[in-house]
Write an enzyme that holds these catalytic residues in place. Structure first.
Site, mmCIF file in Angstrom:
data_model
loop_
_atom_site.group_PDB
_atom_site.id
_atom_site.type_symbol
_atom_site.label_atom_id
_atom_site.label_comp_id
_atom_site.label_asym_id
_atom_site.label_seq_id
_atom_site.Cartn_x
_atom_site.Cartn_y
_atom_site.Cartn_z
ATOM 1 N N CYS A 75 0.843 -1.186 0.000
ATOM 2 C CA CYS A 75 0.000 0.000 0.000
ATOM 3 C C CYS A 75 0.885 1.245 0.000
ATOM 4 O O CYS A 75 1.786 1.385 0.829
ATOM 5 C CB CYS A 75 -0.887 -0.057 1.237
ATOM 6 S SG CYS A 75 -1.170 1.491 2.040
ATOM 7 N N GLU A 76 0.626 2.143 -0.950
ATOM 8 C CA GLU A 76 1.519 3.298 -1.074
ATOM 9 C C GLU A 76 1.267 4.355 0.007
ATOM 10 O O GLU A 76 2.044 5.283 0.163
ATOM 11 C CB GLU A 76 1.411 3.923 -2.471
ATOM 12 C CG GLU A 76 0.099 4.602 -2.775
ATOM 13 C CD GLU A 76 0.055 5.134 -4.211
ATOM 14 O OE1 GLU A 76 0.823 4.626 -5.050
ATOM 15 O OE2 GLU A 76 -0.751 6.047 -4.463
ATOM 16 N N HIS A 77 0.197 4.212 0.767
ATOM 17 C CA HIS A 77 -0.063 5.188 1.833
ATOM 18 C C HIS A 77 0.652 4.834 3.128
ATOM 19 O O HIS A 77 0.952 5.711 3.930
ATOM 20 C CB HIS A 77 -1.572 5.294 2.099
ATOM 21 C CG HIS A 77 -2.333 5.777 0.915
ATOM 22 N ND1 HIS A 77 -3.591 5.305 0.578
ATOM 23 C CD2 HIS A 77 -2.000 6.679 -0.040
ATOM 24 C CE1 HIS A 77 -3.996 5.913 -0.531
ATOM 25 N NE2 HIS A 77 -3.056 6.737 -0.929
ATOM 26 N N HIS A 78 0.878 3.535 3.357
ATOM 27 C CA HIS A 78 1.497 3.112 4.623
ATOM 28 C C HIS A 78 2.735 2.242 4.425
ATOM 29 O O HIS A 78 3.393 1.893 5.391
ATOM 30 C CB HIS A 78 0.482 2.327 5.466
ATOM 31 C CG HIS A 78 -0.767 3.086 5.792
ATOM 32 N ND1 HIS A 78 -1.901 3.046 4.996
ATOM 33 C CD2 HIS A 78 -1.057 3.921 6.817
ATOM 34 C CE1 HIS A 78 -2.838 3.827 5.522
ATOM 35 N NE2 HIS A 78 -2.353 4.361 6.626
ATOM 36 N N GLN A 116 -5.029 -0.449 -4.532
ATOM 37 C CA GLN A 116 -5.702 -1.570 -5.195
ATOM 38 C C GLN A 116 -6.540 -1.117 -6.394
ATOM 39 O O GLN A 116 -6.575 -1.782 -7.428
ATOM 40 C CB GLN A 116 -6.572 -2.310 -4.164
ATOM 41 C CG GLN A 116 -7.207 -3.573 -4.732
ATOM 42 C CD GLN A 116 -8.005 -4.331 -3.692
ATOM 43 O OE1 GLN A 116 -7.698 -4.301 -2.505
ATOM 44 N NE2 GLN A 116 -9.044 -5.006 -4.123
ATOM 45 N N HIS A 144 -5.887 -5.796 3.443
ATOM 46 C CA HIS A 144 -4.920 -4.712 3.606
ATOM 47 C C HIS A 144 -4.434 -4.700 5.040
ATOM 48 O O HIS A 144 -5.222 -4.450 5.955
ATOM 49 C CB HIS A 144 -5.576 -3.368 3.270
ATOM 50 C CG HIS A 144 -5.860 -3.208 1.804
ATOM 51 N ND1 HIS A 144 -5.237 -2.277 1.026
ATOM 52 C CD2 HIS A 144 -6.681 -3.913 0.984
ATOM 53 C CE1 HIS A 144 -5.667 -2.391 -0.228
ATOM 54 N NE2 HIS A 144 -6.551 -3.378 -0.274
ATOM 55 N N CYS A 146 -2.748 -2.561 6.445
ATOM 56 C CA CYS A 146 -2.891 -1.227 7.061
ATOM 57 C C CYS A 146 -4.287 -1.042 7.645
ATOM 58 O O CYS A 146 -4.525 -0.103 8.407
ATOM 59 C CB CYS A 146 -2.554 -0.109 6.070
ATOM 60 S SG CYS A 146 -3.641 0.001 4.648
HETATM 61 ZN ZN ZN Z 1 -2.643 1.701 3.563
#
Ligand code: ZN
Length: 185
Positions: A75-78, A116, A144, A146
């Site tokens: 996941c590119e956010h976390h 995703q 996920h 995260c």
């Molecule tokens: Zn994430």
């Protein structure tokens, strides 16, 4: 990939959380993570068209489905893993690709910082561009971490994304057929 930058970044993060980067257990960690990045982010350096260019003639072929393709992405956010199954269907326009190439295509887009929804669309676009099929449908189901190990903490919950093009958009019954085939055993 710039290994020295990755190593420096890992060292800084460990220092940032208050760790001693010189203790035995962490000494090799920056180097290990740098080498791991080459693998888990290696898709950034790959072009899916390379895998999809070897095609076979298949006049009059019906829907082709490759389901339960296991993938692992980040996941590119976390920068935490999300992982699950990809299911791909397409209606050929005279040309098909080897089934292993569909799995390869999934990997190219999974092995990079990702979300995703975007990954689902990218797989569909790559197939559209390389095969010019009558339609493509891509469904991803993933857990996920995260969302399961932090944040709202809902272990086992799955995110499902779907991208359909061409005949799969024009004829909803084709989507139903695809989903039924994905769901059966
Ligand atoms: Zn994430």
């Amino acid at each position: 990939m710039n290994y020295e930058k990755i190593k420096e970044g890992v060292r800084l993060m460990l220092e940032g959380i208050g760790e001693d980067v010189n203790r035995e257990g962490l000494l090799e960690t920056p180097d290990r993570i740098a080498r791991m990045c080459a693998e888990i982010y290696g898709g950034l350096y790959e072009d899916p068209a390379v895998h999809l260019k070897k095609q076979f003639a298949a006049e009059g072929s019906g829907m082709v489905i490759e389901k339960d393709i296991t993938f692992y992405s980040m996941c590119e956010h976390h920068l935490l893993p999300f992982y699950g199954k990809a299911h791909i269907g397409y209606f050929p326009n005279g040309k098909v690709v080897g089934l292993s190439k569909l799995a390869r295509t999934v990997d190219v887009f999974a092995r990079r910082p990702q979300i995703q929804e975007k990954m689902t669309a990218q797989i569909a676009e790559a197939l559209e561009e390389s095969l010019d099929p009558r339609g493509v449908i891509v469904m991803l189901e993933a857990e996920h971490t995260c969302m399961t190990m932090r944040g709202i903490k809902k272990p086992g919950s799955k995110t499902v994304t779907l991208k359909a093009t061409g005949v799969f958009l024009e004829k909803p019954e084709l989507q139903d057929r695809f989903l039924a085939m994905v769901r059966q055993g």
